[in-house]
Design an enzyme around this catalytic site. Structure first.
Site, mmCIF file in Angstrom:
data_model
loop_
_atom_site.group_PDB
_atom_site.id
_atom_site.type_symbol
_atom_site.label_atom_id
_atom_site.label_comp_id
_atom_site.label_asym_id
_atom_site.label_seq_id
_atom_site.Cartn_x
_atom_site.Cartn_y
_atom_site.Cartn_z
ATOM 1 N N HIS A 79 -5.635 3.770 -1.682
ATOM 2 C CA HIS A 79 -6.953 4.180 -1.204
ATOM 3 C C HIS A 79 -7.188 5.607 -1.681
ATOM 4 O O HIS A 79 -6.574 6.551 -1.177
ATOM 5 C CB HIS A 79 -6.976 4.100 0.334
ATOM 6 C CG HIS A 79 -8.305 4.412 0.936
ATOM 7 N ND1 HIS A 79 -8.531 4.307 2.285
ATOM 8 C CD2 HIS A 79 -9.481 4.809 0.397
ATOM 9 C CE1 HIS A 79 -9.793 4.640 2.542
ATOM 10 N NE2 HIS A 79 -10.388 4.955 1.412
ATOM 11 N N THR A 121 -8.619 3.877 8.379
ATOM 12 C CA THR A 121 -9.853 3.081 8.336
ATOM 13 C C THR A 121 -10.016 2.323 9.651
ATOM 14 O O THR A 121 -9.306 1.362 9.907
ATOM 15 C CB THR A 121 -9.796 2.104 7.135
ATOM 16 O OG1 THR A 121 -9.245 2.796 6.029
ATOM 17 C CG2 THR A 121 -11.170 1.595 6.786
ATOM 18 N N GLU A 146 -11.570 -8.931 3.000
ATOM 19 C CA GLU A 146 -10.318 -8.583 3.663
ATOM 20 C C GLU A 146 -10.639 -8.405 5.143
ATOM 21 O O GLU A 146 -11.483 -7.579 5.515
ATOM 22 C CB GLU A 146 -9.706 -7.297 3.075
ATOM 23 C CG GLU A 146 -8.400 -6.952 3.793
ATOM 24 C CD GLU A 146 -7.486 -6.034 3.017
ATOM 25 O OE1 GLU A 146 -7.532 -6.017 1.772
ATOM 26 O OE2 GLU A 146 -6.701 -5.322 3.678
ATOM 27 N N ASN A 149 0.852 -1.198 0.000
ATOM 28 C CA ASN A 149 0.000 0.000 0.000
ATOM 29 C C ASN A 149 0.888 1.249 0.000
ATOM 30 O O ASN A 149 1.656 1.482 0.945
ATOM 31 C CB ASN A 149 -0.907 -0.037 1.240
ATOM 32 C CG ASN A 149 -1.842 1.150 1.298
ATOM 33 O OD1 ASN A 149 -1.447 2.271 1.005
ATOM 34 N ND2 ASN A 149 -3.075 0.922 1.696
ATOM 35 N N ARG A 164 -9.118 8.412 -1.269
ATOM 36 C CA ARG A 164 -10.104 8.894 -0.294
ATOM 37 C C ARG A 164 -10.888 10.057 -0.875
ATOM 38 O O ARG A 164 -10.402 10.779 -1.747
ATOM 39 C CB ARG A 164 -9.404 9.318 1.003
ATOM 40 C CG ARG A 164 -8.876 8.141 1.805
ATOM 41 C CD ARG A 164 -8.342 8.595 3.145
ATOM 42 N NE ARG A 164 -9.412 8.772 4.105
ATOM 43 C CZ ARG A 164 -9.677 7.928 5.101
ATOM 44 N NH1 ARG A 164 -8.932 6.865 5.292
ATOM 45 N NH2 ARG A 164 -10.671 8.160 5.920
ATOM 46 N N ARG A 176 -6.595 12.821 0.561
ATOM 47 C CA ARG A 176 -5.443 13.139 1.412
ATOM 48 C C ARG A 176 -4.232 12.258 1.106
ATOM 49 O O ARG A 176 -3.118 12.575 1.455
ATOM 50 C CB ARG A 176 -5.828 13.016 2.888
ATOM 51 C CG ARG A 176 -5.968 11.611 3.395
ATOM 52 C CD ARG A 176 -6.108 11.593 4.891
ATOM 53 N NE ARG A 176 -7.464 11.821 5.292
ATOM 54 C CZ ARG A 176 -8.036 11.183 6.327
ATOM 55 N NH1 ARG A 176 -7.335 10.328 7.037
ATOM 56 N NH2 ARG A 176 -9.274 11.421 6.663
ATOM 57 N N HIS A 188 1.380 1.325 6.159
ATOM 58 C CA HIS A 188 2.021 2.314 7.015
ATOM 59 C C HIS A 188 3.375 1.840 7.556
ATOM 60 O O HIS A 188 4.381 2.564 7.488
ATOM 61 C CB HIS A 188 1.080 2.697 8.172
ATOM 62 C CG HIS A 188 1.558 3.854 8.968
ATOM 63 N ND1 HIS A 188 2.073 3.725 10.225
ATOM 64 C CD2 HIS A 188 1.633 5.167 8.657
ATOM 65 C CE1 HIS A 188 2.435 4.909 10.663
ATOM 66 N NE2 HIS A 188 2.168 5.804 9.739
ATOM 67 N N GLU A 240 -8.712 0.639 -3.129
ATOM 68 C CA GLU A 240 -9.614 0.708 -1.974
ATOM 69 C C GLU A 240 -10.506 1.920 -2.164
ATOM 70 O O GLU A 240 -10.015 3.017 -2.469
ATOM 71 C CB GLU A 240 -8.821 0.869 -0.681
ATOM 72 C CG GLU A 240 -7.963 -0.331 -0.353
ATOM 73 C CD GLU A 240 -7.133 -0.077 0.893
ATOM 74 O OE1 GLU A 240 -7.193 1.027 1.461
ATOM 75 O OE2 GLU A 240 -6.409 -0.992 1.287
ATOM 76 N N HIS A 249 1.009 6.204 1.787
ATOM 77 C CA HIS A 249 1.764 7.157 2.605
ATOM 78 C C HIS A 249 2.991 7.732 1.904
ATOM 79 O O HIS A 249 3.619 8.655 2.416
ATOM 80 C CB HIS A 249 2.077 6.551 3.974
ATOM 81 C CG HIS A 249 0.804 6.335 4.745
ATOM 82 N ND1 HIS A 249 -0.009 7.388 5.092
ATOM 83 C CD2 HIS A 249 0.174 5.212 5.149
ATOM 84 C CE1 HIS A 249 -1.084 6.911 5.712
ATOM 85 N NE2 HIS A 249 -1.005 5.602 5.755
ATOM 86 N N HIS A 306 -4.204 -4.264 7.865
ATOM 87 C CA HIS A 306 -4.305 -3.086 8.717
ATOM 88 C C HIS A 306 -3.431 -3.238 9.965
ATOM 89 O O HIS A 306 -3.608 -4.154 10.746
ATOM 90 C CB HIS A 306 -5.737 -2.752 9.160
ATOM 91 C CG HIS A 306 -5.888 -1.262 9.368
ATOM 92 N ND1 HIS A 306 -5.427 -0.635 10.484
ATOM 93 C CD2 HIS A 306 -6.380 -0.299 8.565
ATOM 94 C CE1 HIS A 306 -5.648 0.656 10.373
ATOM 95 N NE2 HIS A 306 -6.215 0.896 9.213
HETATM 96 N N1 PXP Z 1 -6.193 -2.898 4.027
HETATM 97 C C1 PXP Z 1 -7.150 -1.943 3.986
HETATM 98 C C2 PXP Z 1 -8.486 -2.316 3.450
HETATM 99 C C3 PXP Z 1 -6.886 -0.621 4.410
HETATM 100 O O1 PXP Z 1 -7.863 0.307 4.352
HETATM 101 C C4 PXP Z 1 -5.592 -0.301 4.847
HETATM 102 C C5 PXP Z 1 -5.271 1.102 5.237
HETATM 103 O O2 PXP Z 1 -5.384 1.935 4.137
HETATM 104 C C6 PXP Z 1 -4.626 -1.325 4.846
HETATM 105 C C7 PXP Z 1 -4.953 -2.605 4.457
HETATM 106 C C8 PXP Z 1 -3.213 -1.062 5.248
HETATM 107 O O3 PXP Z 1 -3.139 -0.686 6.571
HETATM 108 P P1 PXP Z 1 -1.757 -0.158 7.146
HETATM 109 O O4 PXP Z 1 -1.438 1.091 6.418
HETATM 110 O O5 PXP Z 1 -2.033 0.035 8.596
HETATM 111 O O6 PXP Z 1 -0.742 -1.233 6.888
#
Ligand code: PXP
Length: 244
Positions: free
Chosen positions: A46, A104, A154, A10, A48, A52, A220, A73, A13, A197
Site C-alpha cells: 500500500h 484502512t 476485496e 502484504n 500511502r 509511511r 500485519h 493498494e 510493515h 484485513h
Molecule cells: N487488504 C487491504 C485492502 C488492506 O488495505 C490491508 C491493510 O493494508 C490488508 C488487506 C491487510 O491487512 P492486515 O495488515 O491487517 O493483514
C-alpha cells in the site's frame, strides 16, 4: 472441495520497521523474495499518500526483483493513478485512505467521486491491470462494484476479526454470514472475490471456508509472527492451515 485459495503477502510493515529508523533495513524486497520462494502468490503493498510504509523506490525495486504479481493498494487520487499506470502492476486494489487513520478502517465509499472512480477503473483496465475495490461486505457495495466495471472485489474482514478477538460470538457469526453472502453474490456476478484485513491463522482458516473467496491478503499478523518464526515458517504454516 474448494479450489486452492491464493495468498497475498502484504509487506508494508517490513517497511514500517525500516522507516522507524530511517535506515535501509529490513528490506521489503528481501521479504518479498523469501515469500515468493515459499509459495506466496502475490506481494501486496500500500503506497500511502504520506509514504509511511512502502516508498516509491520500493515499488521500482519490487518490480525489478519479484516474479510473482504485485498487488498495489492505492487511494483514489491522480498521483496514485499516475504511479500505477507507470508501474503497471498485475493487480491494483483501490482503498479508502485517511491521513489520521492507523490502518484502512472501512471499505470504499462507492457513492463518493463515483465518476472519477469509474474513470480510474477504466484507465487501469486499459493497461491490462486487474482492478479490485476494497469494500464493506454488503450486497449493495458488491452490486455497485460490478456496475463500476471492477474485475474483483476485496471484502473487508476487519470487523469480523475484531468481533472474533473480542469473543463476541453473535456479532462474529452475523459478520461471517454478511461476508459469505457478499462473496456469493460477487461470485454470481462474475467478480473475483478476495478478502483481507486483520486476519490471523484462525480467522484466515474460517474465512477460507467460504469457497467463493479466491484470495486472502494478509499483512500485519504475517509480519508479527515472522519476527518470532521467520517469513518462510509462517508461510508454511499458512499453507498448511489453508490446505494450499
Ligand atoms: N487488504 C487491504 C485492502 C488492506 O488495505 C490491508 C491493510 O493494508 C490488508 C488487506 C491487510 O491487512 P492486515 O495488515 O491487517 O493483514
Amino acid at each position: 472441495m474448494r479450489k486452492r485459495i491464493r495468498l497475498g503477502f502484504n509487506i508494508d510493515h517490513v517497511a514500517t520497521v525500516r522507516n522507524a529508523r530511517g535506515d535501509d533495513y529490513p528490506s521489503p524486497s528481501r521479504a518479498a523474495l523469501i515469500a515468493q520462494n515459499h509459495g506466496a502468490d502475490s506481494i501486496t503493498v500500500h503506497l500511502r499518500e504520506d509514504r509511511r510504509h512502502i516508498q516509491d523506490q520500493d515499488l521500482i525495486e519490487l518490480k525489478k526483483k519479484i516474479k510473482i504479481p504485485i498487488n498495489l493498494e492505492m487511494a483514489l487520487t491522480p498521483e496514485m493513478l499516475k504511479i500505477a499506470l507507470k508501474l503497471k502492476p498485475k493487480f491494483v486494489c483501490i482503498v479508502p485512505e485517511r491521513r489520521e487513520e492507523v490502518t484502512t478502517e472501512g471499505g470504499l465509499n462507492l457513492n463518493y467521486k463515483t465518476n472519477y472512480l469509474k474513470k480510474v477503473i477504466r484507465l487501469l483496465k486499459n493497461k491490462n491491470i486487474q482492478v479490485s475495490l476494497f469494500i464493506e461486505p454488503s450486497l449493495k457495495s458488491v452490486v455497485m462494484a460490478k456496475k463500476m466495471g471492477s474485475d474483483n472485489i476485496e471484502l473487508h474482514t476487519g470487523k469480523y476479526c475484531r468481533f472474533f478477538r473480542q469473543g463476541n460470538n453473535l456479532n462474529t457469526r452475523k459478520e461471517f454470514l454478511r461476508i459469505k453472502e457478499a462473496a456469493k453474490l460477487g461470485n454470481k456476478l462474475n467478480l473475483g472475490v478476495h478478502a483481507g484485513h486483520g486476519l490471523n491463522f484462525i480467522t484466515a482458516k474460517k474465512i477460507s471456508q467460504i469457497t467463493e473467496i479466491s484470495e486472502l491478503n494478509i499483512g500485519h499478523f504475517f509480519i508479527s509472527e515472522s519476527i518470532f518464526f521467520g517469513i518462510a515458517n509462517v508461510l508454511k504454516k499458512f499453507n498448511k492451515i489453508l490446505n494450499r
